[in-house]
Motif scaffolding. Structure first.
Motif, PDB file in Angstrom:
ATOM      1  N   ILE A  33      -0.824  -6.655  -6.252  1.00 46.58           N
ATOM      2  CA  ILE A  33       0.227  -7.046  -5.306  1.00 46.58           C
ATOM      3  C   ILE A  33       1.105  -5.835  -4.967  1.00 46.58           C
ATOM      4  O   ILE A  33       1.465  -5.625  -3.806  1.00 46.58           O
ATOM      5  N   LEU A  34       1.445  -5.044  -5.985  1.00 44.76           N
ATOM      6  CA  LEU A  34       2.383  -3.942  -5.775  1.00 44.76           C
ATOM      7  C   LEU A  34       1.795  -2.764  -5.006  1.00 44.76           C
ATOM      8  O   LEU A  34       2.499  -2.151  -4.199  1.00 44.76           O
ATOM      9  N   TYR A  35       0.544  -2.408  -5.260  1.00 42.54           N
ATOM     10  CA  TYR A  35      -0.012  -1.218  -4.602  1.00 42.54           C
ATOM     11  C   TYR A  35       0.025  -1.298  -3.071  1.00 42.54           C
ATOM     12  O   TYR A  35       0.375  -0.312  -2.423  1.00 42.54           O
ATOM     13  N   PRO A  36      -0.283  -2.440  -2.447  1.00 44.71           N
ATOM     14  CA  PRO A  36      -0.123  -2.491  -0.978  1.00 44.71           C
ATOM     15  C   PRO A  36       1.339  -2.328  -0.531  1.00 44.71           C
ATOM     16  O   PRO A  36       1.605  -1.685   0.490  1.00 44.71           O
ATOM     17  N   ILE A  37       2.273  -2.883  -1.292  1.00 47.20           N
ATOM     18  CA  ILE A  37       3.694  -2.730  -0.961  1.00 47.20           C
ATOM     19  C   ILE A  37       4.081  -1.250  -1.036  1.00 47.20           C
ATOM     20  O   ILE A  37       4.756  -0.715  -0.145  1.00 47.20           O
ATOM     21  N   ILE A  38       3.646  -0.588  -2.094  1.00 45.72           N
ATOM     22  CA  ILE A  38       3.928   0.837  -2.266  1.00 45.72           C
ATOM     23  C   ILE A  38       3.273   1.630  -1.138  1.00 45.72           C
ATOM     24  O   ILE A  38       3.915   2.498  -0.530  1.00 45.72           O
ATOM     25  N   ILE A  40       2.367   0.748   1.918  1.00 40.31           N
ATOM     26  CA  ILE A  40       2.999   0.521   3.226  1.00 40.31           C
ATOM     27  C   ILE A  40       4.365   1.206   3.293  1.00 40.31           C
ATOM     28  O   ILE A  40       4.653   1.938   4.247  1.00 40.31           O
ATOM     29  N   SER A  41       5.193   0.979   2.295  1.00 40.23           N
ATOM     30  CA  SER A  41       6.555   1.522   2.358  1.00 40.23           C
ATOM     31  C   SER A  41       6.575   3.043   2.192  1.00 40.23           C
ATOM     32  O   SER A  41       7.267   3.739   2.944  1.00 40.23           O
ATOM     33  N   TRP A 109      14.938  -1.755   4.607  1.00 42.15           N
ATOM     34  CA  TRP A 109      13.768  -2.569   4.290  1.00 42.15           C
ATOM     35  C   TRP A 109      12.846  -1.835   3.312  1.00 42.15           C
ATOM     36  O   TRP A 109      12.226  -2.474   2.456  1.00 42.15           O
ATOM     37  N   MET A 113      11.877  -3.251  -0.316  1.00 40.52           N
ATOM     38  CA  MET A 113      10.464  -3.431  -0.703  1.00 40.52           C
ATOM     39  C   MET A 113      10.184  -2.867  -2.099  1.00 40.52           C
ATOM     40  O   MET A 113       9.180  -3.238  -2.720  1.00 40.52           O
ATOM     41  N   GLN A 114      11.060  -2.008  -2.588  1.00 42.25           N
ATOM     42  CA  GLN A 114      10.859  -1.428  -3.924  1.00 42.25           C
ATOM     43  C   GLN A 114      11.342  -2.352  -5.036  1.00 42.25           C
ATOM     44  O   GLN A 114      11.054  -2.102  -6.211  1.00 42.25           O
ATOM     45  N   TYR A 117       8.595  -3.714  -7.268  1.00 40.74           N
ATOM     46  CA  TYR A 117       8.058  -2.552  -7.985  1.00 40.74           C
ATOM     47  C   TYR A 117       9.008  -2.166  -9.115  1.00 40.74           C
ATOM     48  O   TYR A 117       8.590  -1.959 -10.256  1.00 40.74           O
TER      49      TYR A 117
END
Length: 138
Positions: A33-38, A40-41, A109, A113-114, A117
């Motif tokens: 879940i976290l790797y796509p958030i990282i 993208i941001s 944003w 998003m972090q 994480y």
């Protein structure tokens, strides 16, 4: 068998761990879940730096975080070094805070998003410190 000759799975399973240690499948799911958030941001920030919309210095905490994050697994499971892995995860944790502080005025944003994480790395840092402490005499 000496620790350095054990495969990483047997070595990790032989370590003392706190009762609240998440299952490996839970840890894997969280990172999925976290790797796509990282990606993208962080990717957005690096593109903005490349376009000249953010100063190049803004890349420093993001780059350090990526290097430290990617170094954790080789330090822990490759070198089987609890101290280096603990120091590394503390660096990951502190750079997430640094990231959130420096990016907040420009792109809130990205800072927000972090949060997941940061929460997960806070748990992982507590876990790593606990494992290090419980196994310090080994």
């Amino acid at each position: 068998m000496e620790n350095r000759h054990m495969n990483w799975i047997d070595w990790y399973q032989s370590l003392l761990k706190p009762g609240w240690t998440p299952a490996p499948s839970t840890i894997s799911l969280i990172w999925q879940i976290l790797y796509p958030i990282i990606a993208i941001s962080f990717g957005y920030v690096f593109v903005q730096i490349w376009r000249g919309k953010l100063p190049k210095s803004m890349a420093v905490p993001f780059a350090i975080n990526l290097i430290a994050n990617l170094s954790f697994t080789p330090l822990l499971f490759g070198l089987k070094n609890l101290l280096l892995a603990t120091l590394d995860i503390l660096l990951v944790w502190s750079t997430i805070l640094w990231i959130m502080i420096v990016i907040w005025p420009r792109f809130r944003w990205v800072a927000l998003m972090q949060v997941p994480y940061f929460v997960w790395v806070s748990v992982a840092t507590g876990l790593q410190i606990s494992i290090f402490w419980m196994n310090r005499g080994s």
